[in-house]
Design an enzyme around this catalytic site. Sequence first.
Site, PDB file in Angstrom:
ATOM      1  N   ASP A 138      11.779 -21.330  -7.429  1.00 42.64           N
ATOM      2  CA  ASP A 138      13.211 -21.077  -7.243  1.00 42.64           C
ATOM      3  C   ASP A 138      13.460 -19.572  -7.410  1.00 42.64           C
ATOM      4  O   ASP A 138      12.978 -18.962  -8.361  1.00 42.64           O
ATOM      5  CB  ASP A 138      14.028 -21.873  -8.274  1.00 42.64           C
ATOM      6  CG  ASP A 138      15.519 -21.692  -8.067  1.00 42.64           C
ATOM      7  OD1 ASP A 138      16.088 -22.420  -7.240  1.00 42.64           O
ATOM      8  OD2 ASP A 138      16.106 -20.812  -8.728  1.00 42.64           O
ATOM      9  N   ILE A 139      14.186 -18.975  -6.476  1.00 43.11           N
ATOM     10  CA  ILE A 139      14.452 -17.531  -6.533  1.00 43.11           C
ATOM     11  C   ILE A 139      15.624 -17.274  -7.482  1.00 43.11           C
ATOM     12  O   ILE A 139      16.715 -17.830  -7.305  1.00 43.11           O
ATOM     13  CB  ILE A 139      14.788 -16.986  -5.131  1.00 43.11           C
ATOM     14  CG1 ILE A 139      13.641 -17.291  -4.157  1.00 43.11           C
ATOM     15  CG2 ILE A 139      15.057 -15.491  -5.193  1.00 43.11           C
ATOM     16  CD1 ILE A 139      13.925 -16.860  -2.739  1.00 43.11           C
ATOM     17  N   GLU A 181      17.108 -21.652  -1.663  1.00 38.50           N
ATOM     18  CA  GLU A 181      16.082 -20.762  -2.198  1.00 38.50           C
ATOM     19  C   GLU A 181      15.001 -21.514  -2.962  1.00 38.50           C
ATOM     20  O   GLU A 181      14.243 -20.932  -3.733  1.00 38.50           O
ATOM     21  CB  GLU A 181      16.720 -19.703  -3.105  1.00 38.50           C
ATOM     22  CG  GLU A 181      17.213 -20.224  -4.452  1.00 38.50           C
ATOM     23  CD  GLU A 181      18.598 -20.841  -4.405  1.00 38.50           C
ATOM     24  OE1 GLU A 181      19.234 -20.938  -5.456  1.00 38.50           O
ATOM     25  OE2 GLU A 181      19.041 -21.235  -3.313  1.00 38.50           O
TER      26      GLU A 181
END
Length: 211
Positions: A138-139, A181
């Site tokens: 996950d960004i 994301e």
Amino acid sequence: SIETRGRENVFRYIAPLITEQSCLRCHARQGYKPGDIRGAIGVSIPATFILEKMHRNSIFLIIATIGIIVLTILIILSVAAFFIPKLKAVQARLFEMATTDHLTGFLNRRELFNRLEGEFARCDRHKNIKALSIIMIDIDHFKQVNDTYGHSAGDLVLKFLATILRSCLRDYDMPCRYGGEEFFIISPETDANQAMKLAERLRCKVEAAEI
């Protein structure tokens, strides 16, 4: 009928002579009655030339039919040879569109679950398979990137991240974009320790990158 006289073939036609009402003017005294058959007329026509011509025509018709069939097959094969590669290319393109995320080139969410189902089934069939690991990525602060620089910049970040991940993964790892994301990495025959090392290597690679 066809008859043979020596070496000559002839068509022989025989028609009965049937008594009609007009015949009674002359033959009534002889006991003729309307409808009586009182003889026949025969006609013979030389048939050798006609039969030979019919035979030649039959051979020509057979050859022409075979030629038409062969030509039709060649046309079908030519059309197939032209369109089959194009059809396969279209099918491959449609399959890619149905299974791949267009932005990153990773597998999409739907294909993620298909691959997971296949890997779970493979693990059940082959007891010698060591393990199966799934890494979730996950960004951080991705929403802030979109809000500050716009979604086009966010798309560039996703593409850049995908390039970095792909460069670090093994041939049999399957990267997938879950949505937004969030990413998944399916790692067949990878235990927890190996997965942790792979995840840390990916994290360090991303941390050191500059966009």
